[in-house]
Design a protein around this motif. Structure first.
Motif, PDB file in Angstrom:
ATOM      1  N   VAL A   1      -7.090  12.391  -4.750  1.00  0.00           N
ATOM      2  CA  VAL A   1      -8.298  11.679  -5.205  1.00  0.00           C
ATOM      3  C   VAL A   1      -8.022  10.187  -5.433  1.00  0.00           C
ATOM      4  N   PRO A   2      -6.933   9.810  -6.113  1.00  0.00           N
ATOM      5  CA  PRO A   2      -6.677   8.369  -6.281  1.00  0.00           C
ATOM      6  C   PRO A   2      -6.466   7.649  -4.941  1.00  0.00           C
ATOM      7  N   LEU A   3      -5.859   8.324  -3.978  1.00  0.00           N
ATOM      8  CA  LEU A   3      -5.682   7.711  -2.664  1.00  0.00           C
ATOM      9  C   LEU A   3      -7.027   7.514  -1.976  1.00  0.00           C
ATOM     10  N   SER A   4      -7.932   8.473  -2.158  1.00  0.00           N
ATOM     11  CA  SER A   4      -9.270   8.342  -1.595  1.00  0.00           C
ATOM     12  C   SER A   4     -10.018   7.180  -2.232  1.00  0.00           C
ATOM     13  N   LEU A   5      -9.853   7.007  -3.529  1.00  0.00           N
ATOM     14  CA  LEU A   5     -10.485   5.882  -4.211  1.00  0.00           C
ATOM     15  C   LEU A   5      -9.895   4.551  -3.757  1.00  0.00           C
ATOM     16  N   LEU A   6      -8.596   4.525  -3.514  1.00  0.00           N
ATOM     17  CA  LEU A   6      -7.956   3.316  -2.983  1.00  0.00           C
ATOM     18  C   LEU A   6      -8.516   2.975  -1.610  1.00  0.00           C
ATOM     19  N   LEU A   7      -8.665   3.967  -0.766  1.00  0.00           N
ATOM     20  CA  LEU A   7      -9.232   3.759   0.565  1.00  0.00           C
ATOM     21  C   LEU A   7     -10.677   3.271   0.469  1.00  0.00           C
ATOM     22  N   ALA A   8     -11.452   3.855  -0.435  1.00  0.00           N
ATOM     23  CA  ALA A   8     -12.847   3.432  -0.611  1.00  0.00           C
ATOM     24  C   ALA A   8     -12.921   1.990  -1.104  1.00  0.00           C
ATOM     25  N   ALA A   9     -12.023   1.606  -1.981  1.00  0.00           N
ATOM     26  CA  ALA A   9     -12.011   0.228  -2.488  1.00  0.00           C
ATOM     27  C   ALA A   9     -11.680  -0.768  -1.382  1.00  0.00           C
ATOM     28  N   THR A  10     -10.704  -0.436  -0.552  1.00  0.00           N
ATOM     29  CA  THR A  10     -10.359  -1.353   0.537  1.00  0.00           C
ATOM     30  C   THR A  10     -11.472  -1.411   1.584  1.00  0.00           C
ATOM     31  N   ALA A  11     -12.130  -0.283   1.827  1.00  0.00           N
ATOM     32  CA  ALA A  11     -13.263  -0.285   2.760  1.00  0.00           C
ATOM     33  C   ALA A  11     -14.415  -1.117   2.191  1.00  0.00           C
ATOM     34  N   GLY A  12     -14.639  -1.002   0.889  1.00  0.00           N
ATOM     35  CA  GLY A  12     -15.681  -1.813   0.258  1.00  0.00           C
ATOM     36  C   GLY A  12     -15.388  -3.299   0.337  1.00  0.00           C
TER      37      GLY A  12
ATOM     38  N   THR B   1       0.800  -1.218   0.000  1.00  0.00           N
ATOM     39  CA  THR B   1       0.000   0.000   0.000  1.00  0.00           C
ATOM     40  C   THR B   1       0.835   1.272   0.000  1.00  0.00           C
ATOM     41  N   PRO B   2       1.875   1.418   0.802  1.00  0.00           N
ATOM     42  CA  PRO B   2       2.675   2.649   0.728  1.00  0.00           C
ATOM     43  C   PRO B   2       3.330   2.850  -0.642  1.00  0.00           C
ATOM     44  N   MET B   3       3.769   1.774  -1.250  1.00  0.00           N
ATOM     45  CA  MET B   3       4.380   1.865  -2.573  1.00  0.00           C
ATOM     46  C   MET B   3       3.332   2.272  -3.620  1.00  0.00           C
ATOM     47  N   ILE B   4       2.145   1.703  -3.529  1.00  0.00           N
ATOM     48  CA  ILE B   4       1.070   2.056  -4.458  1.00  0.00           C
ATOM     49  C   ILE B   4       0.652   3.506  -4.243  1.00  0.00           C
ATOM     50  N   ALA B   5       0.531   3.926  -2.983  1.00  0.00           N
ATOM     51  CA  ALA B   5       0.129   5.307  -2.687  1.00  0.00           C
ATOM     52  C   ALA B   5       1.146   6.307  -3.221  1.00  0.00           C
ATOM     53  N   ALA B   6       2.422   6.029  -3.046  1.00  0.00           N
ATOM     54  CA  ALA B   6       3.455   6.932  -3.562  1.00  0.00           C
ATOM     55  C   ALA B   6       3.417   6.991  -5.082  1.00  0.00           C
ATOM     56  N   SER B   7       3.198   5.858  -5.720  1.00  0.00           N
ATOM     57  CA  SER B   7       3.101   5.826  -7.182  1.00  0.00           C
ATOM     58  C   SER B   7       1.898   6.614  -7.673  1.00  0.00           C
ATOM     59  N   LEU B   8       0.774   6.499  -6.962  1.00  0.00           N
ATOM     60  CA  LEU B   8      -0.425   7.249  -7.345  1.00  0.00           C
ATOM     61  C   LEU B   8      -0.218   8.754  -7.184  1.00  0.00           C
TER      62      LEU B   8
ATOM     63  N   VAL C   1       2.590  10.388  -7.443  1.00  0.00           N
ATOM     64  CA  VAL C   1       3.470  10.839  -8.516  1.00  0.00           C
ATOM     65  C   VAL C   1       2.712  10.863  -9.846  1.00  0.00           C
ATOM     66  N   ALA C   2       1.939   9.816 -10.112  1.00  0.00           N
ATOM     67  CA  ALA C   2       1.244   9.709 -11.395  1.00  0.00           C
ATOM     68  C   ALA C   2       0.154  10.763 -11.570  1.00  0.00           C
ATOM     69  N   PHE C   3      -0.446  11.211 -10.470  1.00  0.00           N
ATOM     70  CA  PHE C   3      -1.538  12.178 -10.554  1.00  0.00           C
ATOM     71  C   PHE C   3      -1.141  13.542  -9.997  1.00  0.00           C
ATOM     72  N   ASP C   4       0.122  13.878 -10.093  1.00  0.00           N
ATOM     73  CA  ASP C   4       0.655  15.192  -9.721  1.00  0.00           C
ATOM     74  C   ASP C   4       0.267  15.640  -8.316  1.00  0.00           C
ATOM     75  N   GLY C   5       0.323  14.729  -7.357  1.00  0.00           N
ATOM     76  CA  GLY C   5       0.071  15.076  -5.963  1.00  0.00           C
ATOM     77  C   GLY C   5      -1.387  15.126  -5.562  1.00  0.00           C
ATOM     78  N   SER C   6      -2.298  14.761  -6.434  1.00  0.00           N
ATOM     79  CA  SER C   6      -3.725  14.757  -6.109  1.00  0.00           C
ATOM     80  C   SER C   6      -4.045  13.615  -5.157  1.00  0.00           C
TER      81      SER C   6
END
Length: 71
Positions: A37-48, A21-28, A30-35
């Motif tokens: 939103v992708p981290l929030s979607l990752l959190l929502a997916a794991t909560a789901g 997860t930390p590696m994926i979060a850091a990649s997200l 970088v890929a989305f210019d510091g936004s």
């Protein structure tokens, strides 16, 4: 049997969460210019996933676990 299943799930989730997860979060980030939103979607997916797993688990209270079939 129940304790083993719970422990396996907990340990496997810890391995995934602590390892990737930390590696994926850091990649997200970088890929989305510091936004965030992708981290929030990752959190929502794991909560789901957690909600789905809790919803699909059957209650064993009051059941004879020695004679019941694995479902």
């Amino acid at each position: 049997m129940r304790y083993t299943g719970v422990s396996f799930g907990y340990q496997f989730a810890s391995l995934i969460g602590a390892g990737f997860t930390p590696m994926i979060a850091a990649s997200l980030l970088v890929a989305f210019d510091g936004s965030s939103v992708p981290l929030s979607l990752l959190l929502a997916a794991t909560a789901g996933t957690t909600i789905l797993a809790a919803w699909s688990a059957s209650e064993t209270s009051g059941k004879n676990l020695e004679t019941s079939k694995m479902e």
